[in-house]
Write a protein that holds these residues in place. Structure first.
Motif, short mmCIF file in Angstrom:
data_model
loop_
_atom_site.label_atom_id
_atom_site.label_comp_id
_atom_site.label_asym_id
_atom_site.label_seq_id
_atom_site.Cartn_x
_atom_site.Cartn_y
_atom_site.Cartn_z
N LYS A 185 -32.27 -51.68 -67.49
CA LYS A 185 -31.68 -50.35 -67.58
C LYS A 185 -30.82 -50.28 -68.83
O LYS A 185 -30.22 -51.27 -69.23
CB LYS A 185 -30.80 -50.07 -66.37
CG LYS A 185 -31.55 -50.03 -65.07
CD LYS A 185 -30.60 -49.73 -63.94
CE LYS A 185 -31.31 -49.71 -62.62
NZ LYS A 185 -30.37 -49.43 -61.52
N GLU A 202 -31.02 -44.24 -71.21
CA GLU A 202 -32.02 -43.69 -70.30
C GLU A 202 -31.46 -42.58 -69.43
O GLU A 202 -32.20 -41.77 -68.89
CB GLU A 202 -32.61 -44.79 -69.43
CG GLU A 202 -33.50 -45.74 -70.18
CD GLU A 202 -34.04 -46.84 -69.28
OE1 GLU A 202 -33.89 -46.74 -68.05
OE2 GLU A 202 -34.61 -47.79 -69.82
N ASN A 203 -30.14 -42.52 -69.28
CA ASN A 203 -29.52 -41.44 -68.51
C ASN A 203 -29.76 -40.08 -69.15
O ASN A 203 -29.75 -39.06 -68.47
CB ASN A 203 -28.01 -41.66 -68.38
CG ASN A 203 -27.70 -42.84 -67.51
OD1 ASN A 203 -28.49 -43.21 -66.65
ND2 ASN A 203 -26.56 -43.45 -67.74
N SER A 211 -32.45 -39.36 -71.27
CA SER A 211 -33.82 -39.28 -71.75
C SER A 211 -34.49 -37.99 -71.31
O SER A 211 -34.22 -37.47 -70.22
CB SER A 211 -34.61 -40.48 -71.24
OG SER A 211 -35.97 -40.33 -71.56
N ARG A 229 -36.84 -38.26 -67.92
CA ARG A 229 -36.23 -38.70 -66.67
C ARG A 229 -37.03 -38.22 -65.48
O ARG A 229 -37.61 -37.15 -65.50
CB ARG A 229 -34.81 -38.13 -66.55
CG ARG A 229 -33.78 -38.88 -67.32
CD ARG A 229 -32.42 -38.25 -67.09
NE ARG A 229 -32.05 -38.17 -65.69
CZ ARG A 229 -31.22 -39.00 -65.09
NH1 ARG A 229 -30.67 -39.98 -65.76
NH2 ARG A 229 -30.92 -38.86 -63.82
N LYS A 230 -37.00 -39.00 -64.39
CA LYS A 230 -37.69 -38.59 -63.18
C LYS A 230 -36.90 -37.52 -62.44
O LYS A 230 -37.47 -36.68 -61.77
CB LYS A 230 -37.89 -39.80 -62.27
CG LYS A 230 -38.86 -40.80 -62.84
CD LYS A 230 -39.04 -41.99 -61.94
CE LYS A 230 -39.98 -42.99 -62.58
NZ LYS A 230 -40.05 -44.23 -61.85
N TRP A 234 -31.18 -34.20 -65.26
CA TRP A 234 -29.77 -34.57 -65.48
C TRP A 234 -28.92 -33.32 -65.37
O TRP A 234 -29.14 -32.32 -66.04
CB TRP A 234 -29.62 -35.21 -66.86
CG TRP A 234 -28.23 -35.64 -67.12
CD1 TRP A 234 -27.63 -36.78 -66.69
CD2 TRP A 234 -27.24 -34.98 -67.91
NE1 TRP A 234 -26.38 -36.87 -67.12
CE2 TRP A 234 -26.10 -35.75 -67.90
CE3 TRP A 234 -27.21 -33.79 -68.63
CZ2 TRP A 234 -24.92 -35.41 -68.56
CZ3 TRP A 234 -26.06 -33.44 -69.28
CH2 TRP A 234 -24.93 -34.26 -69.24
#
Length: 101
Positions: free
Chosen positions: A85, A89-90, A92, A95-96, A99
């Motif tokens: 991690k 990536e928070n 990106s 993201r799945k 955010w």
């Protein structure tokens, strides 16, 4: 006398991998345990359950057990999955989960 040969895992209190690189030969003495009639504590007559022998390699531990005529089982280590991690990536775009604040 029965023994098991294994590579110990790191404890939940460890973040590093110290004391997990050696192989351990540990004696099993489950049938020698009994309950003390007065206090109710669990006691043991066989002190080999307290002995842990450390070896650098699995083969050294197996050779020792064969030389001393100890029946043994070998438990192969399972390597944990590494979750890579990063902070970036928070944020990106791929993201799945979206955010939000």
């Amino acid at each position: 006398m029965d023994a098991r040969i294994f590579k110990p895992r790191k404890s939940a209190m460890q973040s590093g991998r110290a004391k997990t690189q050696e192989w351990v030969l540990e004696f099993r003495s489950e049938d020698a345990r009994f309950s003390d009639p007065l206090m109710g504590w669990t006691s043991i007559n066989d002190t080999t359950g307290q002995v842990r022998l450390h070896f650098e390699t699995r083969e050294q531990a197996i050779d020792y057990a064969k030389r001393e005529k100890i029946t043994f089982t070998v438990e192969e280590p399972r390597e944990p999955k590494r979750l890579v991690k990063s902070y970036s990536e928070n944020f990106s775009a791929n993201r799945k989960q979206p955010w939000t604040h």
